[in-house]
Each structure stands twice: as structure tokens, then as C-alpha cells.
Motif scaffolding. Structure first.
Motif, PDB file in Angstrom:
ATOM      1  N   LEU A 109      -8.618 -20.283  55.685  1.00 40.22           N
ATOM      2  CA  LEU A 109      -7.722 -21.395  55.270  1.00 40.22           C
ATOM      3  C   LEU A 109      -6.688 -21.112  54.292  1.00 40.22           C
ATOM      4  O   LEU A 109      -5.587 -21.754  54.421  1.00 40.22           O
ATOM      5  N   ILE A 110      -7.161 -20.508  53.390  1.00 44.14           N
ATOM      6  CA  ILE A 110      -6.254 -20.349  52.305  1.00 44.14           C
ATOM      7  C   ILE A 110      -4.973 -19.443  52.611  1.00 44.14           C
ATOM      8  O   ILE A 110      -3.862 -19.787  52.089  1.00 44.14           O
ATOM      9  N   GLN A 111      -5.158 -18.597  53.463  1.00 46.31           N
ATOM     10  CA  GLN A 111      -4.172 -17.640  53.812  1.00 46.31           C
ATOM     11  C   GLN A 111      -3.223 -18.204  54.647  1.00 46.31           C
ATOM     12  O   GLN A 111      -2.021 -17.826  54.528  1.00 46.31           O
ATOM     13  N   LYS A 112      -3.355 -19.551  55.195  1.00 41.41           N
ATOM     14  CA  LYS A 112      -2.254 -20.149  55.970  1.00 41.41           C
ATOM     15  C   LYS A 112      -1.232 -20.917  54.891  1.00 41.41           C
ATOM     16  O   LYS A 112       0.120 -21.083  55.431  1.00 41.41           O
ATOM     17  N   LYS A 113      -1.542 -20.817  53.647  1.00 42.04           N
ATOM     18  CA  LYS A 113      -0.577 -21.366  52.919  1.00 42.04           C
ATOM     19  C   LYS A 113      -0.187 -20.592  51.435  1.00 42.04           C
ATOM     20  O   LYS A 113       0.986 -20.967  50.805  1.00 42.04           O
ATOM     21  N   SER A 114      -1.103 -19.596  50.886  1.00 40.83           N
ATOM     22  CA  SER A 114      -0.756 -19.034  49.835  1.00 40.83           C
ATOM     23  C   SER A 114      -1.218 -17.612  49.928  1.00 40.83           C
ATOM     24  O   SER A 114      -1.725 -17.041  51.014  1.00 40.83           O
ATOM     25  N   PHE A 115      -0.555 -16.637  49.151  1.00 42.28           N
ATOM     26  CA  PHE A 115      -0.732 -15.239  49.209  1.00 42.28           C
ATOM     27  C   PHE A 115      -2.381 -14.968  48.806  1.00 42.28           C
ATOM     28  O   PHE A 115      -2.895 -15.715  47.850  1.00 42.28           O
ATOM     29  N   VAL A 116      -2.997 -14.188  49.652  1.00 36.71           N
ATOM     30  CA  VAL A 116      -4.409 -13.919  49.366  1.00 36.71           C
ATOM     31  C   VAL A 116      -4.650 -12.372  49.488  1.00 36.71           C
ATOM     32  O   VAL A 116      -4.156 -11.513  50.136  1.00 36.71           O
ATOM     33  N   GLY A 117      -5.054 -11.643  48.029  1.00 35.16           N
ATOM     34  CA  GLY A 117      -5.523 -10.416  48.128  1.00 35.16           C
ATOM     35  C   GLY A 117      -7.008 -10.275  47.738  1.00 35.16           C
ATOM     36  O   GLY A 117      -7.618 -11.129  47.523  1.00 35.16           O
ATOM     37  N   VAL A 118      -7.411  -9.230  47.809  1.00 34.82           N
ATOM     38  CA  VAL A 118      -8.968  -8.856  47.301  1.00 34.82           C
ATOM     39  C   VAL A 118      -9.207  -7.733  46.235  1.00 34.82           C
ATOM     40  O   VAL A 118      -8.568  -7.006  46.335  1.00 34.82           O
ATOM     41  N   ARG A 119     -10.047  -8.045  45.548  1.00 39.42           N
ATOM     42  CA  ARG A 119     -10.488  -7.372  44.560  1.00 39.42           C
ATOM     43  C   ARG A 119     -11.750  -6.882  44.912  1.00 39.42           C
ATOM     44  O   ARG A 119     -12.784  -7.644  44.917  1.00 39.42           O
ATOM     45  N   SER A 120     -12.159  -5.685  45.400  1.00 44.35           N
ATOM     46  CA  SER A 120     -13.504  -5.370  45.755  1.00 44.35           C
ATOM     47  C   SER A 120     -14.046  -4.237  45.091  1.00 44.35           C
ATOM     48  O   SER A 120     -13.546  -3.236  44.656  1.00 44.35           O
ATOM     49  N   THR A 121     -15.181  -4.671  44.541  1.00 41.40           N
ATOM     50  CA  THR A 121     -16.079  -3.588  43.800  1.00 41.40           C
ATOM     51  C   THR A 121     -16.845  -2.409  44.665  1.00 41.40           C
ATOM     52  O   THR A 121     -17.233  -2.877  45.895  1.00 41.40           O
ATOM     53  N   VAL A 122     -16.405  -1.178  44.294  1.00 44.23           N
ATOM     54  CA  VAL A 122     -16.836  -0.243  45.295  1.00 44.23           C
ATOM     55  C   VAL A 122     -18.319   0.211  44.788  1.00 44.23           C
ATOM     56  O   VAL A 122     -18.812   0.486  43.803  1.00 44.23           O
ATOM     57  N   VAL A 123     -19.274  -0.270  45.511  1.00 42.92           N
ATOM     58  CA  VAL A 123     -20.799  -0.155  45.145  1.00 42.92           C
ATOM     59  C   VAL A 123     -21.255   1.173  46.140  1.00 42.92           C
ATOM     60  O   VAL A 123     -20.399   1.937  46.596  1.00 42.92           O
ATOM     61  N   GLU A 124     -22.594   1.391  45.763  1.00 47.52           N
ATOM     62  CA  GLU A 124     -23.085   2.852  46.427  1.00 47.52           C
ATOM     63  C   GLU A 124     -22.541   2.896  47.837  1.00 47.52           C
ATOM     64  O   GLU A 124     -22.706   4.199  48.308  1.00 47.52           O
ATOM     65  N   GLU A 125     -22.904   2.164  48.646  1.00 49.53           N
ATOM     66  CA  GLU A 125     -22.567   2.256  50.123  1.00 49.53           C
ATOM     67  C   GLU A 125     -21.300   2.498  50.534  1.00 49.53           C
ATOM     68  O   GLU A 125     -20.994   2.918  51.592  1.00 49.53           O
ATOM     69  N   THR A 126     -20.177   2.342  49.551  1.00 54.21           N
ATOM     70  CA  THR A 126     -18.692   2.383  49.965  1.00 54.21           C
ATOM     71  C   THR A 126     -18.074   3.440  49.038  1.00 54.21           C
ATOM     72  O   THR A 126     -17.140   3.654  49.483  1.00 54.21           O
ATOM     73  N   MET A 127     -18.830   3.897  48.062  1.00 57.31           N
ATOM     74  CA  MET A 127     -18.128   4.885  47.350  1.00 57.31           C
ATOM     75  C   MET A 127     -17.491   6.129  47.978  1.00 57.31           C
ATOM     76  O   MET A 127     -16.371   6.619  47.414  1.00 57.31           O
ATOM     77  N   GLU A 128     -18.274   6.624  48.770  1.00 54.62           N
ATOM     78  CA  GLU A 128     -17.659   7.643  49.678  1.00 54.62           C
ATOM     79  C   GLU A 128     -17.255   7.367  51.035  1.00 54.62           C
ATOM     80  O   GLU A 128     -17.103   8.200  51.741  1.00 54.62           O
ATOM     81  N   ASN A 129     -16.852   6.217  51.125  1.00 54.24           N
ATOM     82  CA  ASN A 129     -16.134   5.569  52.563  1.00 54.24           C
ATOM     83  C   ASN A 129     -15.394   4.324  52.317  1.00 54.24           C
ATOM     84  O   ASN A 129     -15.670   3.201  52.766  1.00 54.24           O
ATOM     85  N   GLN A 130     -14.753   4.408  51.106  1.00 54.29           N
ATOM     86  CA  GLN A 130     -13.574   3.490  50.845  1.00 54.29           C
ATOM     87  C   GLN A 130     -12.656   2.950  52.029  1.00 54.29           C
ATOM     88  O   GLN A 130     -12.247   2.016  52.081  1.00 54.29           O
ATOM     89  N   GLU A 131     -12.539   3.963  52.822  1.00 57.34           N
ATOM     90  CA  GLU A 131     -11.832   3.493  54.111  1.00 57.34           C
ATOM     91  C   GLU A 131     -12.370   2.292  54.928  1.00 57.34           C
ATOM     92  O   GLU A 131     -11.745   1.532  55.544  1.00 57.34           O
ATOM     93  N   LEU A 132     -13.565   2.220  54.801  1.00 61.29           N
ATOM     94  CA  LEU A 132     -14.287   1.180  55.570  1.00 61.29           C
ATOM     95  C   LEU A 132     -14.066  -0.055  54.901  1.00 61.29           C
ATOM     96  O   LEU A 132     -13.625  -1.159  55.734  1.00 61.29           O
ATOM     97  N   LEU A 133     -13.716  -0.260  53.508  1.00 56.85           N
ATOM     98  CA  LEU A 133     -13.116  -1.658  53.005  1.00 56.85           C
ATOM     99  C   LEU A 133     -11.831  -1.912  53.293  1.00 56.85           C
ATOM    100  O   LEU A 133     -11.449  -3.173  53.853  1.00 56.85           O
ATOM    101  N   VAL A 134     -11.093  -0.772  53.764  1.00 53.14           N
ATOM    102  CA  VAL A 134      -9.582  -0.882  53.919  1.00 53.14           C
ATOM    103  C   VAL A 134      -9.484  -1.619  55.485  1.00 53.14           C
ATOM    104  O   VAL A 134      -8.813  -2.436  55.726  1.00 53.14           O
ATOM    105  N   SER A 135     -10.340  -0.857  56.213  1.00 51.68           N
ATOM    106  CA  SER A 135     -10.438  -1.497  57.781  1.00 51.68           C
ATOM    107  C   SER A 135     -10.943  -2.817  57.860  1.00 51.68           C
ATOM    108  O   SER A 135     -10.296  -3.624  58.688  1.00 51.68           O
ATOM    109  N   TYR A 136     -12.018  -3.368  56.942  1.00 50.65           N
ATOM    110  CA  TYR A 136     -12.629  -4.492  56.986  1.00 50.65           C
ATOM    111  C   TYR A 136     -11.536  -5.594  56.644  1.00 50.65           C
ATOM    112  O   TYR A 136     -11.234  -6.664  57.249  1.00 50.65           O
ATOM    113  N   TYR A 137     -11.031  -5.230  55.591  1.00 48.61           N
ATOM    114  CA  TYR A 137     -10.210  -6.472  54.873  1.00 48.61           C
ATOM    115  C   TYR A 137      -8.693  -6.432  55.885  1.00 48.61           C
ATOM    116  O   TYR A 137      -8.098  -7.432  55.966  1.00 48.61           O
TER     117      TYR A 137
END
Length: 367
Positions: free
Chosen positions: A150-178
């Protein structure tokens, strides 16, 4: 843009939070049992000073809302500060970093009034819900995704994502998701040890962890280029432009804290912060005079933390795109903002060798 060019006055409204992130000190029972809100008079005066360039002569161009907790837990403060800032400067930009869990009414208001919205989100629901449940242990990621859309329709939206154990060695997964969520700017950060306001411990240096993060960040960065996603982290904050100062913390730009102190750093939220971070506290609200007392000696000290005064940076190929890296993280480990931590230097130099610097200048300021 250079990180130090982000001319923002930050209002930290409260330490109250509606999530219980497993790695965040604000989620502790002790912190949530002693919640406070910033005095509104102090917040408004701090904004006025910053927009007028007091005390450094550098005028703020952004009013930013952050917090040791979740800023939207004090929406009355956010609304009042935004309205006041626009009376002083109708063209002022606004920004918030938020966990994204708020009411429909607040979602609409944020979309209409906040120009830049950074969501703190740690990945797909199965990951984010496990690490960032609400106070009842319930996952709320799908609601957050809806607010984001809903906010993306009117404002710039970015993400700050903490890299936890599940994504430390698969940070590309976060890129795909976002990317699927329509995000073009993604900031990745490894989990840090919790820093309590009066914590006397120093951070442990974890060479293997930061190098594992750096190696896998590079993969995510490269994948992001293919997907049209700008992938950033604190190690690469200034890779787009040369700089002599790492961040606004040494300009300094003000952070107005809930306890009435003025800090220049997002790690120093209180006047009784860890001893190694007290150098970033450079002002104090005086209720009797309704003014802020600024400590000029602290300001001059922070401003002296520039590349040319960092002797260990001489001869380093990454120096112009690093400027000694994060003064607060350095201080947390060594007690001296002019020092360095070899592990982080190694990671930065590794990334600088593998990422083209000085070409992809970003127009959106880092969170």
C-alpha cells in the motif's frame, strides 16, 4: 551519494516495540517494562535547530524517524514533528525506518506523508516470523507485506534485512524475495550482539563470520545487478563515491533520543550508553530554558574523525571508499574511534577488489 552527505535530523520517539525480535535488546522484558517517549518540546526544538543549521552550520534536509524500539508506537510524535518541520520548510523530505506493523490508518498516513520508508524485514514469512514475532509469539509478515504494498503506491520503499543463520550463505534468496515484492533497494546486515544502554562489554571480533558474510554478500550483490536490485551493506556504504568521512555520525547530524540526549549515532540511544559510545552524545535538553545545550568539544572531536587523521588507512587501496568505516563499531571493539579492526578491514578490501567503485552513484540516501 556519500553516506556523510545524508543531512538528516533523526527523531527517536520511543523504545516501545510491538515485535519481539530475538536479536534485539528492545525486545527484552527489562526494556519493555521501562518504556519512555521523547519529550515533544525537545523533539520540536531539535528539529528547529537542525533545519536552521544549529550548532554546526549544516542544515538538515530530511526529518528521519528511527528508534531504539519501533517509531510508529509513538505516531502522535511522528505526526507532530512532521507537521512542525513542514511549517519551517514546506519542501522538507521525510523518512522512517519501521518494522511495518501498524494500523490501516497509520499505513494511509505514512503513504501520504513519508517520502522514504525503509522496512525492517528479514526474509520470507517462514524466516521473518521465526525471528521477528509479535509480543504474543505470532508471525505478522503477511500483514507487513500488505502494508508495504500500500505504501509503495505513493512513497519510495526500501528494505533493511538482517542476515540470520538461514540466509547467511544464501543471501541471493533475499534478493529474489524482495524483488517479487517490488523492492529495488536492499540493505543487508549481519546479526550483531545485543548492545544494552549501560553495557560495559565490548563486541567480540568474529573474523570468520564477517568474511562469510562478505563472500556471500558479493554473490547477492552480483545477483542483484542481474535482477535490477541495488544491494548494499555497511561495508560498501560509500562505494559509489569517494569520501573523507564515513557517515553523518562525524559531521555530526543529530539524533534526538527518548531520554532528552542528542547523539550522532544510531547505536547511542541514551546518555548512559556504553562508555565507548559516549563520545557520540553531544547535546542535552534543558527543560528550564526550553533549549538544547550542545557540547562544542564533542562536536569538534567527532568532526576530526576524517580519513586524513586515520594513520592506519595510509596506503590502503579501499581508503577513499571507506574512510575508516563505522566509528561506533570500531569504538565498540577498541574503545577508540580513530582505531581499526583488522577483520572488517579485510572484508572491506575484499569487497572493494570485486566491486566497481565510483560509478553507480545512488540517488536514494542510505537508511
Amino acid at each position: 551519494m556519500r553516506l556523510c552527505d545524508k543531512k538528516a535530523v533523526t527523531v527517536n520517539p520511543t523504545n516501545k516495540c510491538n515485535l519481539r525480535c530475538e536479536y534485539c535488546v528492545a525486545s527484552s522484558a527489562e526494556e519493555q517494562a521501562n518504556t519512555i517517549c521523547i519529550p515533544l518540546d525537545f523533539a520540536l526544538k531539535g528539529i528547529e535547530d537542525a533545519l536552521q543549521g544549529n550548532p554546526t552550520g549544516i542544515r538538515a534536509e530530511i526529518v528521519r524517524f528511527y528508534s531504539p524500539g519501533e517509531p510508529t508506537q509513538a505516531m502522535d510524535i511522528i505526526r507532530a514533528c512532521t507537521e512542525y518541520a513542514r511549517k519551517i520548510n514546506p519542501d522538507i523530505k521525510t523518512e522512517i525506518q519501521t518494522n511495518g506493523l501498524f494500523s490501516n490508518e497509520d499505513t494511509r498516513w505514512i503513504a501520504e506523508n513519508i517520502d522514504i520508508v525503509w522496512f525492517s524485514l528479514d526474509g520470507p514469512p517462514e524466516i521473518n516470523d521465526a525471528h521477528r514475532p509479535d509480543e504474543h509469539g505470532k508471525g505478522r509478515t503477511l500483514e507487513i507485506e500488505n502494508n508495504m504494498a500500500l505504501i509503495q503506491k505513493k512513497s519510495f520503499v526500501g528494505v533493511r534485512s538482517t542476515v540470520v543463520e538461514e540466509t547467511m550463505e544464501n543471501q541471493e534468496l533475499l534478493v529474489s524475495y524482495y524483488k517479487k515484492l517490488g523492492i529495488d533497494y536492499l540493505v543487508l546486515a549481519p546479526v550483531l550482539r545485543q548492545i544494552k544502554r549501560n553495557d560495559v562489554k565490548k563486541e567480540e571480533s568474529e573474523k570468520n563470520d564477517i568474511m562469510i558474510f562478505a563472500h556471500n554478500f558479493l554473490k547477492a550483490y552480483s545477483y542483484g545487478l542481474e535482477q535490477g536490485v541495488n544491494v548494499l551493506c555497511s561495508l560498501t556504504s560509500n562505494f559509489d563515491q569517494k569520501t573523507h568521512t564515513y557517515c553523518p555520525g562525524c559531521v555530526p547530524m543529530p539524533k534526538l533520543n527518548p531520554d532528552g540526549s542528542v547523539s550522532s549515532c544510531d547505536l547511542a540511544f541514551y546518555r548512559d550508553t556504553n562508555e565507548s559510545l559516549k563520545c557520540f552524545i553531544y547535546g542535552e535538553w534543558d527543560n528550564e530554558s526550553s533549549s538544547i545545550l550542545y557540547f562544542n568539544d564533542k562536536i569538534k572531536f567527532l568532526q576530526s574523525r576524517i580519513l586524513y587523521n586515520l594513520v592506519h588507512c595510509i596506503g590502503c587501496n579501499a581508503r577513499d571508499y571507506c574512510a575508516g568505516w563505522c566509528a561506533a563499531r570500531i569504538a565498540r571493539q577498541t574503545g577508540n574511534i580513530f582505531d581499526f579492526v583488522p577483520d572488517y578491514c579485510e572484508a572491506i578490501k575484499y569487497l572493494q577488489k570485486n566491486i566497481v567503485c565510483g560509478e553507480n552513484i545512488l540517488n536514494i540516501p542510505h537508511p
